[in-house]
Design an enzyme around this catalytic site. Structure first.
Site, PDB file in Angstrom:
ATOM      1  CG  HIS A 147      46.696 -21.634  63.851  1.00  0.00           C
ATOM      2  ND1 HIS A 147      46.487 -22.996  63.774  1.00  0.00           N
ATOM      3  CD2 HIS A 147      46.665 -21.338  65.169  1.00  0.00           C
ATOM      4  CE1 HIS A 147      46.337 -23.489  64.987  1.00  0.00           C
ATOM      5  NE2 HIS A 147      46.453 -22.500  65.857  1.00  0.00           N
ATOM      6  CG  HIS A 149      47.499 -17.711  68.120  1.00  0.00           C
ATOM      7  ND1 HIS A 149      46.182 -17.734  68.527  1.00  0.00           N
ATOM      8  CD2 HIS A 149      47.863 -19.016  68.001  1.00  0.00           C
ATOM      9  CE1 HIS A 149      45.777 -18.995  68.674  1.00  0.00           C
ATOM     10  NE2 HIS A 149      46.788 -19.788  68.360  1.00  0.00           N
TER      11      HIS A 149
HETATM   12  P1  5GP Z   1      45.513 -23.274  68.725  1.00  0.00           P
HETATM   13  O1  5GP Z   1      45.022 -23.628  70.092  1.00  0.00           O
HETATM   14  O2  5GP Z   1      45.412 -24.454  67.785  1.00  0.00           O
HETATM   15  O3  5GP Z   1      46.855 -22.622  68.706  1.00  0.00           O
HETATM   16  O4  5GP Z   1      44.538 -22.133  68.207  1.00  0.00           O
HETATM   17  C1  5GP Z   1      43.338 -22.373  67.583  1.00  0.00           C
HETATM   18  C2  5GP Z   1      42.534 -21.118  67.697  1.00  0.00           C
HETATM   19  O5  5GP Z   1      41.459 -21.206  66.796  1.00  0.00           O
HETATM   20  C3  5GP Z   1      41.928 -20.900  69.085  1.00  0.00           C
HETATM   21  O6  5GP Z   1      42.489 -19.729  69.659  1.00  0.00           O
HETATM   22  C4  5GP Z   1      40.436 -20.769  68.820  1.00  0.00           C
HETATM   23  O7  5GP Z   1      39.837 -19.728  69.540  1.00  0.00           O
HETATM   24  C5  5GP Z   1      40.384 -20.496  67.318  1.00  0.00           C
HETATM   25  N1  5GP Z   1      39.184 -21.029  66.675  1.00  0.00           N
HETATM   26  C6  5GP Z   1      38.713 -22.292  66.781  1.00  0.00           C
HETATM   27  N2  5GP Z   1      37.613 -22.416  66.035  1.00  0.00           N
HETATM   28  C7  5GP Z   1      37.396 -21.215  65.440  1.00  0.00           C
HETATM   29  C8  5GP Z   1      36.399 -20.742  64.544  1.00  0.00           C
HETATM   30  O8  5GP Z   1      35.489 -21.451  64.130  1.00  0.00           O
HETATM   31  N3  5GP Z   1      36.479 -19.442  64.157  1.00  0.00           N
HETATM   32  C9  5GP Z   1      37.497 -18.627  64.592  1.00  0.00           C
HETATM   33  N4  5GP Z   1      37.498 -17.382  64.152  1.00  0.00           N
HETATM   34  N5  5GP Z   1      38.452 -19.053  65.433  1.00  0.00           N
HETATM   35  C10 5GP Z   1      38.400 -20.332  65.854  1.00  0.00           C
END
Ligand code: 5GP
Ligand code: ZN
Length: 189
Positions: A147, A149
Site C-alpha cells: 500500500h 499512503h
Molecule cells: P502500514 O503501517 O502497514 O504502513 O500501514 C497500514 C495502515 O493501515 C495503518 O495506517 C492503519 O491505520 C491502516 N489500517 C489498518 N487496518 C485498517 C482497516 O481496517 N481499515 C482502514 N481503513 N485502515 C486500516
C-alpha cells in the site's frame, strides 16, 4: 506382452535412477527440497491472502470509505487519518510489499496515484502531500498487502512528522560512488 516390460520402454521411474546412481543423490534431494519449498511458499501466500484485511476490504467483507476503484486498483481512507484525507492506494492483486511486486502491478498502482493526489488537493487544498510506502516491520509495515499512503500536508503540527536525519558528512563522493555501484550491480530486470 508383459505390461511392465512395455511400460519400462517409455518410462523410467525417478527412484530407479536415484537408487542406481548415487552420484545423483545431491541433485535429486535439492530438486525435491526446492519443490517442497515452492509448495510451502504457495500455501503461505494463500493463507496470507485469506487473512489479509486489505483483500477483505477490496472484496467488501470489511467496510471502508472508498476514494477510488477500477479493475486493478482500490483506494480508501486510512482509518488512522494522520491528516485529513489520508488515503491508502492498493493493488487489487495481493502482493506482500514492494520486494514481491511484479513491475506490471507497480505500473498500474503508481499510474493512479497522481490522479488520486490531485483529487485530494482539489477536495481539501492541502499545501502539499507525502507519499509513504513501508516495507517489512522494521520500516513500520503493519499490513502485509502493498500500500502507498497519500498524506496531505497542511503545515507544521498537522499530524505527520517525518524523522529525517542526514549523514552527508559521513560520505565522501567516492563512498557515494561505491554505494551506488554496489546497488547497481544487483539490478535485475
Ligand atoms: P502500514 O503501517 O502497514 O504502513 O500501514 C497500514 C495502515 O493501515 C495503518 O495506517 C492503519 O491505520 C491502516 N489500517 C489498518 N487496518 C485498517 C482497516 O481496517 N481499515 C482502514 N481503513 N485502515 C486500516
Ligand atoms: Zn491482500
Amino acid at each position: 506382452m508383459n505390461r511392465s516390460t512395455n511400460y519400462g520402454k517409455f518410462f523410467r521411474h525417478p527412484l530407479t535412477s536415484l537408487i542406481q546412481n548415487p552420484l545423483l543423490y545431491p541433485v535429486q534431494l535439492y530438486t525435491i527440497d526446492k519443490r517442497l519449498h515452492f509448495k510451502l511458499d504457495r500455501e503461505e501466500q494463500k493463507m496470507a491472502h485469506e487473512d489479509c484485511i486489505f483483500c477483505k476490504i477490496i472484496d467488501g467483507d470489511i467496510p471502508s470509505a472508498k476514494v477510488y476503484e477500477d479493475d486493478k486498483v482500490y483506494a480508501f481512507l486510512d482509518i488512522s487519518q494522520v491528516t485529513k484525507g489520508h488515503t491508502l492506494v492498493i493493488p487489487k492483486e495481493h502482493t506482500k510489499n514492494i520486494y514481491e511486486t511484479p513491475p506490471e502491478t507497480a505500473k498500474e498502482l503508481f499510474s493512479r496515484i497522481p490522479v488520486i493526489a490531485n483529487a485530494i488537493r482539489d477536495a481539501y487544498q492541502p499545501l502539499g502531500i507525502n507519499l509513504l510506502n513501508n516495507n517489512e516491520p522494521v520500516a513500520e509495515q503493519s499490513v502485509f498487502h502493498l500500500h502507498v499512503h497519500l498524506i496531505p500536508r497542511y503545515g507544521d503540527g498537522d499530524g505527520y512528522t517525518p524523522n529525517w536525519i542526514t549523514h552527508t558528512e559521513d560520505y565522501t563522493s567516492d563512498d557515494l560512488q561505491a554505494v551506488a555501484k554496489a546497488i547497481n550491480e544487483q539490478i535485475k530486470h
